[in-house]
Design a protein around this motif. Structure first.
Motif, PDB file in Angstrom:
ATOM      1  N   ILE A  24       0.855  -1.183   0.000  1.00  0.00           N
ATOM      2  CA  ILE A  24       0.000   0.000   0.000  1.00  0.00           C
ATOM      3  C   ILE A  24       0.895   1.238   0.000  1.00  0.00           C
ATOM      4  O   ILE A  24       2.089   1.158   0.294  1.00  0.00           O
ATOM      5  N   VAL A  25       0.302   2.353  -0.325  1.00  0.00           N
ATOM      6  CA  VAL A  25       0.964   3.639  -0.139  1.00  0.00           C
ATOM      7  C   VAL A  25      -0.079   4.612   0.394  1.00  0.00           C
ATOM      8  O   VAL A  25      -1.223   4.630  -0.068  1.00  0.00           O
ATOM      9  N   ALA A  26       0.306   5.344   1.433  1.00  0.00           N
ATOM     10  CA  ALA A  26      -0.529   6.385   2.022  1.00  0.00           C
ATOM     11  C   ALA A  26      -0.091   7.718   1.437  1.00  0.00           C
ATOM     12  O   ALA A  26       1.094   8.063   1.511  1.00  0.00           O
ATOM     13  N   LEU A  27      -1.024   8.436   0.852  1.00  0.00           N
ATOM     14  CA  LEU A  27      -0.725   9.725   0.234  1.00  0.00           C
ATOM     15  C   LEU A  27      -1.327  10.847   1.054  1.00  0.00           C
ATOM     16  O   LEU A  27      -2.465  10.724   1.537  1.00  0.00           O
ATOM     17  N   LEU A  28      -0.585  11.919   1.205  1.00  0.00           N
ATOM     18  CA  LEU A  28      -1.128  13.183   1.698  1.00  0.00           C
ATOM     19  C   LEU A  28      -0.996  14.168   0.551  1.00  0.00           C
ATOM     20  O   LEU A  28       0.104  14.368   0.022  1.00  0.00           O
ATOM     21  N   VAL A  29      -2.120  14.759   0.157  1.00  0.00           N
ATOM     22  CA  VAL A  29      -2.137  15.676  -0.990  1.00  0.00           C
ATOM     23  C   VAL A  29      -2.879  16.950  -0.603  1.00  0.00           C
ATOM     24  O   VAL A  29      -3.787  16.921   0.234  1.00  0.00           O
ATOM     25  N   PRO A  30      -2.507  18.081  -1.215  1.00  0.00           N
ATOM     26  CA  PRO A  30      -3.232  19.322  -0.930  1.00  0.00           C
ATOM     27  C   PRO A  30      -4.710  19.191  -1.321  1.00  0.00           C
ATOM     28  O   PRO A  30      -5.034  18.696  -2.401  1.00  0.00           O
ATOM     29  N   ARG A  31      -5.576  19.598  -0.414  1.00  0.00           N
ATOM     30  CA  ARG A  31      -7.020  19.491  -0.643  1.00  0.00           C
ATOM     31  C   ARG A  31      -7.429  20.273  -1.892  1.00  0.00           C
ATOM     32  O   ARG A  31      -7.046  21.423  -2.075  1.00  0.00           O
ATOM     33  N   GLY A  32      -8.180  19.596  -2.757  1.00  0.00           N
ATOM     34  CA  GLY A  32      -8.746  20.225  -3.940  1.00  0.00           C
ATOM     35  C   GLY A  32      -7.793  20.413  -5.102  1.00  0.00           C
ATOM     36  O   GLY A  32      -8.205  20.886  -6.155  1.00  0.00           O
ATOM     37  N   THR A 106       9.455  22.133  -4.465  1.00  0.00           N
ATOM     38  CA  THR A 106       9.223  21.825  -3.059  1.00  0.00           C
ATOM     39  C   THR A 106       8.271  20.636  -3.020  1.00  0.00           C
ATOM     40  O   THR A 106       7.480  20.431  -3.935  1.00  0.00           O
ATOM     41  N   ARG A 107       8.336  19.886  -1.973  1.00  0.00           N
ATOM     42  CA  ARG A 107       7.511  18.675  -1.861  1.00  0.00           C
ATOM     43  C   ARG A 107       6.031  19.047  -1.920  1.00  0.00           C
ATOM     44  O   ARG A 107       5.558  19.877  -1.164  1.00  0.00           O
ATOM     45  N   ARG A 108       5.292  18.409  -2.807  1.00  0.00           N
ATOM     46  CA  ARG A 108       3.864  18.683  -2.997  1.00  0.00           C
ATOM     47  C   ARG A 108       2.984  17.567  -2.451  1.00  0.00           C
ATOM     48  O   ARG A 108       1.782  17.716  -2.355  1.00  0.00           O
ATOM     49  N   VAL A 109       3.579  16.418  -2.135  1.00  0.00           N
ATOM     50  CA  VAL A 109       2.841  15.283  -1.582  1.00  0.00           C
ATOM     51  C   VAL A 109       3.717  14.583  -0.552  1.00  0.00           C
ATOM     52  O   VAL A 109       4.931  14.772  -0.524  1.00  0.00           O
ATOM     53  N   ASN A 110       3.092  13.772   0.268  1.00  0.00           N
ATOM     54  CA  ASN A 110       3.802  12.868   1.163  1.00  0.00           C
ATOM     55  C   ASN A 110       3.373  11.463   0.781  1.00  0.00           C
ATOM     56  O   ASN A 110       2.173  11.193   0.677  1.00  0.00           O
TER      57      ASN A 110
END
Length: 187
Positions: A24-32, A106-110
């Motif tokens: 699996i991979v857990a993503l954090l992304v900017p909302r919208g 710059t990092r846009r996701v985690n």
């Protein structure tokens, strides 16, 4: 050749006790910001192929630790078809670190890769802590959640969003995928 194909072709050379897990991979992304999400999805697709499952977006409101990415974030997960050797987790984390860098100046996701099997959710990290075990090449792993008495349970160190239960239903679905695939491999 995709990571999945590599895993299948090399599996015969692996230690027989190397657990087979769901990737699996857990993503954090900017909302919208779907363009950023779609870019991350495309980078992951190029590396690992089409996900088997993609979770819904869950607002990430538990901490501001990732505010360098954006002030408002959503969490989602991908799982991948097939079973993989758990020992490949460090390679997945090294790859996702490079994919994070490829999303912009710059990092846009985690991106945090992990594994699910019948007993636990493991997540990889580049940060060492007392509860994390060093694997290799600067990569650590932690048991973020475990299965006990038929449900997901957290630990004192479990990230608040994972502890909240917001992801339990999706994680359980992937765990069921693991059980079905594992049963067919064990026949």
């Amino acid at each position: 050749m995709t990571d999945q194909e590599c895993g299948r072709s090399e599996r015969k050379d692996r230690h027989p006790r190397d657990p087979l897990v769901k990737k699996i991979v857990a993503l954090l992304v900017p909302r919208g910001e779907m363009d950023i999400f779609n870019n991350a999805r495309e980078l992951l697709f190029d590396a690992w192929g089409e996900p088997e499952r993609i979770s819904s977006f869950v607002p990430f409101t538990w901490t501001n630790y990732y505010e360098d990415i954006a002030s408002e974030l959503d969490r989602c997960f991908f799982s991948y078809p097939g079973l993989f050797n758990m020992s490949d987790l460090p390679d997945w984390k090294i790859l996702t670190c490079s994919l994070e860098k490829a999303t912009g100046s710059t990092r846009r996701v985690n991106l945090d890769p992990g594994t699910i099997d019948g007993a636990r959710l493991l997540l990889a990290s580049t940060k060492g802590q007392a509860h994390r075990i060093y694997l290799r090449d600067g990569i650590f792993a932690e048991v973020t959640l475990c299965r006990r008495k038929g449900r997901w349970e957290s630990f004192f160190y479990t990230f608040p969003d994972f502890k909240s239960g917001a992801y339990f239903e999706w994680l359980e679905t992937v765990r069921e995928d693991w059980k079905k695939e594992k049963k067919s491999v064990d026949l």
